[in-house]
Design an enzyme around this catalytic site. Structure first.
Site, PDB file in Angstrom:
ATOM      1  N   TYR A 145       0.857  -1.196   0.000  1.00 39.04           N
ATOM      2  CA  TYR A 145       0.000   0.000   0.000  1.00 39.04           C
ATOM      3  C   TYR A 145       0.892   1.245   0.000  1.00 39.04           C
ATOM      4  O   TYR A 145       1.487   1.612   1.014  1.00 39.04           O
ATOM      5  CB  TYR A 145      -0.949   0.019   1.202  1.00 39.04           C
ATOM      6  CG  TYR A 145      -1.994  -1.094   1.188  1.00 39.04           C
ATOM      7  CD1 TYR A 145      -2.203  -1.896   0.061  1.00 39.04           C
ATOM      8  CD2 TYR A 145      -2.780  -1.356   2.304  1.00 39.04           C
ATOM      9  CE1 TYR A 145      -3.150  -2.910   0.043  1.00 39.04           C
ATOM     10  CE2 TYR A 145      -3.742  -2.370   2.295  1.00 39.04           C
ATOM     11  CZ  TYR A 145      -3.912  -3.139   1.156  1.00 39.04           C
ATOM     12  OH  TYR A 145      -4.860  -4.145   1.160  1.00 39.04           O
ATOM     13  N   TYR A 163     -12.918  -7.977   2.704  1.00 38.61           N
ATOM     14  CA  TYR A 163     -12.630  -6.597   2.304  1.00 38.61           C
ATOM     15  C   TYR A 163     -13.671  -6.028   1.342  1.00 38.61           C
ATOM     16  O   TYR A 163     -14.505  -6.758   0.822  1.00 38.61           O
ATOM     17  CB  TYR A 163     -11.217  -6.449   1.757  1.00 38.61           C
ATOM     18  CG  TYR A 163     -10.863  -7.114   0.433  1.00 38.61           C
ATOM     19  CD1 TYR A 163     -10.070  -8.252   0.416  1.00 38.61           C
ATOM     20  CD2 TYR A 163     -11.254  -6.572  -0.788  1.00 38.61           C
ATOM     21  CE1 TYR A 163      -9.678  -8.838  -0.787  1.00 38.61           C
ATOM     22  CE2 TYR A 163     -10.866  -7.140  -1.998  1.00 38.61           C
ATOM     23  CZ  TYR A 163     -10.091  -8.277  -1.991  1.00 38.61           C
ATOM     24  OH  TYR A 163      -9.705  -8.844  -3.183  1.00 38.61           O
ATOM     25  N   LEU A 207     -17.970  -1.962   1.316  1.00 37.25           N
ATOM     26  CA  LEU A 207     -18.782  -0.937   0.644  1.00 37.25           C
ATOM     27  C   LEU A 207     -18.556  -0.940  -0.872  1.00 37.25           C
ATOM     28  O   LEU A 207     -18.920   0.024  -1.552  1.00 37.25           O
ATOM     29  CB  LEU A 207     -18.458   0.453   1.215  1.00 37.25           C
ATOM     30  CG  LEU A 207     -18.769   0.636   2.703  1.00 37.25           C
ATOM     31  CD1 LEU A 207     -18.318   2.020   3.185  1.00 37.25           C
ATOM     32  CD2 LEU A 207     -20.267   0.462   2.975  1.00 37.25           C
TER      33      LEU A 207
HETATM   34  N1  LIG Z   1      -6.451  -8.255   0.214  1.00 37.00           N
HETATM   35  C1  LIG Z   1      -6.759  -7.523  -0.833  1.00 37.00           C
HETATM   36  O1  LIG Z   1      -6.448  -7.858  -1.989  1.00 37.00           O
HETATM   37  C2  LIG Z   1      -7.526  -6.248  -0.611  1.00 37.00           C
HETATM   38  C3  LIG Z   1      -8.113  -5.582  -1.715  1.00 37.00           C
HETATM   39  C4  LIG Z   1      -8.834  -4.410  -1.459  1.00 37.00           C
HETATM   40  C5  LIG Z   1      -8.971  -3.947  -0.158  1.00 37.00           C
HETATM   41  N2  LIG Z   1      -8.370  -4.590   0.892  1.00 37.00           N
HETATM   42  C6  LIG Z   1      -8.476  -4.086   2.299  1.00 37.00           C
HETATM   43  O2  LIG Z   1      -9.821  -3.786   2.605  1.00 37.00           O
HETATM   44  C7  LIG Z   1      -9.969  -2.395   2.930  1.00 37.00           C
HETATM   45  C8  LIG Z   1     -11.332  -1.905   2.469  1.00 37.00           C
HETATM   46  O3  LIG Z   1     -11.584  -2.208   1.118  1.00 37.00           O
HETATM   47  P1  LIG Z   1     -11.784  -1.084  -0.013  1.00 37.00           P
HETATM   48  O4  LIG Z   1     -10.894   0.016   0.254  1.00 37.00           O
HETATM   49  O5  LIG Z   1     -11.724  -1.809  -1.290  1.00 37.00           O
HETATM   50  O6  LIG Z   1     -13.256  -0.643   0.034  1.00 37.00           O
HETATM   51  P2  LIG Z   1     -14.473  -0.190   0.932  1.00 37.00           P
HETATM   52  O7  LIG Z   1     -14.225  -0.292   2.365  1.00 37.00           O
HETATM   53  O8  LIG Z   1     -15.575  -0.972   0.326  1.00 37.00           O
HETATM   54  O9  LIG Z   1     -14.622   1.327   0.476  1.00 37.00           O
HETATM   55  C9  LIG Z   1     -13.832   2.346   0.959  1.00 37.00           C
HETATM   56  C10 LIG Z   1     -14.429   3.660   0.500  1.00 37.00           C
HETATM   57  O10 LIG Z   1     -15.755   3.745   0.998  1.00 37.00           O
HETATM   58  C11 LIG Z   1     -16.082   5.066   1.330  1.00 37.00           C
HETATM   59  N3  LIG Z   1     -16.485   5.089   2.747  1.00 37.00           N
HETATM   60  C12 LIG Z   1     -15.749   4.710   3.823  1.00 37.00           C
HETATM   61  N4  LIG Z   1     -16.467   4.836   4.950  1.00 37.00           N
HETATM   62  C13 LIG Z   1     -17.674   5.296   4.597  1.00 37.00           C
HETATM   63  C14 LIG Z   1     -18.841   5.621   5.328  1.00 37.00           C
HETATM   64  N5  LIG Z   1     -18.893   5.528   6.662  1.00 37.00           N
HETATM   65  N6  LIG Z   1     -19.924   6.043   4.632  1.00 37.00           N
HETATM   66  C15 LIG Z   1     -19.898   6.143   3.279  1.00 37.00           C
HETATM   67  N7  LIG Z   1     -18.804   5.857   2.544  1.00 37.00           N
HETATM   68  C16 LIG Z   1     -17.709   5.431   3.193  1.00 37.00           C
HETATM   69  C17 LIG Z   1     -14.852   5.917   1.034  1.00 37.00           C
HETATM   70  O11 LIG Z   1     -15.054   6.380  -0.301  1.00 37.00           O
HETATM   71  P3  LIG Z   1     -14.512   7.792  -0.845  1.00 37.00           P
HETATM   72  O12 LIG Z   1     -13.073   7.498  -1.147  1.00 37.00           O
HETATM   73  O13 LIG Z   1     -15.322   8.022  -2.087  1.00 37.00           O
HETATM   74  O14 LIG Z   1     -14.708   8.787   0.242  1.00 37.00           O
HETATM   75  C18 LIG Z   1     -13.724   4.885   1.086  1.00 37.00           C
HETATM   76  O15 LIG Z   1     -12.612   5.255   0.319  1.00 37.00           O
HETATM   77  C19 LIG Z   1      -8.733  -1.727   2.296  1.00 37.00           C
HETATM   78  O16 LIG Z   1      -8.388  -0.498   2.909  1.00 37.00           O
HETATM   79  C20 LIG Z   1      -7.689  -2.791   2.532  1.00 37.00           C
HETATM   80  O17 LIG Z   1      -7.226  -2.765   3.876  1.00 37.00           O
HETATM   81  C21 LIG Z   1      -7.672  -5.736   0.669  1.00 37.00           C
END
Ligand SMILES: NC(=O)c1ccc[n+]([C@@H]2O[C@H](COP(=O)([O-])OP(=O)(O)OC[C@H]3O[C@@H](n4cnc5c(N)ncnc54)[C@H](OP(=O)(O)O)[C@@H]3O)[C@@H](O)[C@H]2O)c1
Length: 320
Positions: A57, A204, A207
């Site tokens: 990251y 993960y 959202l």
């Molecule tokens: N292992 C893997 O391959 C892998 C892949 C992906 C993710 N991950 C992990 O999982 C975590 C989460 O996944 P993700 O980043 O894909 O997606 P997510 O949690 O589905 O979406 C994150 C986005 O949702 C919005 N958000 C966050 N909190 C909110 C709330 N309370 N209300 C409304 N919108 C909200 C923000 O969007 P805006 O940016 O538009 O404000 C944020 O950037 C990552 O940070 C990482 O640690 C792992």
């Protein structure tokens, strides 16, 4: 906040996990450090004790920021830290998968240095490496465990056959797969496998990278990686937004916001230990924690699953 044992480990983790991928400028743009560090403190205030990051990251940036904050505020012991390795980003300008024995040892040392800690609670392989034998990975893992540098090991984005190959050589304690109302592929094979093998699941994209958060409109455009991602633009985007508008009435009836409904939907599945939510600012984490207070009634869970399954099929067809 509710807590659950992570699979076969002695780690008790919060239902909500703080995700650090957002500190990857090439994917998410520049995220200011001030609000981000406030988010980590807000998470702690709300009972979140679980943080997921990765060396990849921001090529070390996310781990370094977390390490600096934990060191400055004396927070290391307050969190269960999960990090990952897989992408060799130190050898030339093109990153490539690397799970060889020597690389794992080097990657782990580098993560410990950036995180400013002497141990990692959960060390995860970010994805499947087709060309390194599981025995070789295991050799490095046994050494790291013996030296006290890693407590438990996990995997990410793997299917049951791949998990079996590793499980023959070391204890797999957790799986990190994608799971949300629009991404349910793991329900048929990976989740039953984890349940029957007592493997914890930190899922993960609860959202769907923000799409299920209920804050976007047809006018929203994305200048980060999402601009090119299916469902985030064009007709498909509008179809998903319409499904979200309908789901908002269900959320309101339950006293929830759309984002809380989406995360509660994930956590209602008993195979899920913790839902990782990607955070940039304190409101992201403070706005979501209520999702973990309860589970959804069975009828509503299935109704939402069916609605979003239908919407996704229509959205993907419209995107062609
Ligand atoms: N292992 C893997 O391959 C892998 C892949 C992906 C993710 N991950 C992990 O999982 C975590 C989460 O996944 P993700 O980043 O894909 O997606 P997510 O949690 O589905 O979406 C994150 C986005 O949702 C919005 N958000 C966050 N909190 C909110 C709330 N309370 N209300 C409304 N919108 C909200 C923000 O969007 P805006 O940016 O538009 O404000 C944020 O950037 C990552 O940070 C990482 O640690 C792992």
């Amino acid at each position: 906040m509710h807590y659950k044992q992570l699979g076969n480990t002695d780690l008790k983790v919060s239902h909500i996990c703080f995700g650090c991928w957002q500190l990857s400028p090439s994917w998410w743009g520049e995220v200011p450090t001030g609000p981000w560090t406030d988010s980590v403190k807000a998470a702690l205030d709300q009972g979140v004790n679980f943080i997921d990051t990765a060396d990849a990251y921001g090529d070390g940036h996310a781990e370094s920021e977390l390490g600096k904050l934990m060191q400055a505020e004396g927070l290391r012991d307050k969190f269960v830290i999960a990090t990952k390795f897989f992408w060799n980003f130190t050898d030339g300008d093109k990153r490539y998968p690397d799970t060889t024995h020597d690389y794992i040892l080097r990657a782990c040392e580098a993560s410990l240095r950036r995180l400013q800690t002497d141990h990692i609670d959960l060390y995860q392989i970010h994805s499947w490496d087709a060309i390194t034998r599981p025995e070789e990975v295991a050799r490095a893992f046994h050494q790291l465990k013996k030296e006290g540098k890693v407590r438990w090991f996990g995997v990410s984005n793997l299917n049951p056959e791949q998990m079996d190959l590793y499980a023959n050589h070391f204890e797999v304690s957790a799986l990190q797969p994608p799971y949300n109302l629009l991404t349910r592929e793991i329900e048929s094979r990976e989740l039953p496998y984890c349940l029957s093998h007592n493997i914890g699941v930190l899922s993960y994209s609860a959202l769907h990278r923000g799409l299920l958060g209920g804050r976007y409109t047809a006018e929203t455009t994305f200048d980060d990686h999402r601009g090119k991602t299916p469902l985030f633009h064009g007709e498909g985007f509008k179809i998903i937004l319409a499904a979200i508008e309908e789901a908002k009435t269900i959320a309101t009836d339950l006293g929830l916001t759309m984002s809380q409904l989406a995360v509660r939907w994930v956590l209602t599945n008993p195979s899920i230990t913790s839902a990782i939510v990607g955070v940039k600012q304190p409101e992201h984490i403070t706005g979501i924690v209520k999702a973990a207070d309860d589970v959804l009634p069975q009828k509503i869970w299935h109704d939402l699953a069916a609605r979003f399954s239908k919407a996704k099929t229509a959205a993907l067809a419209a995107a062609k």
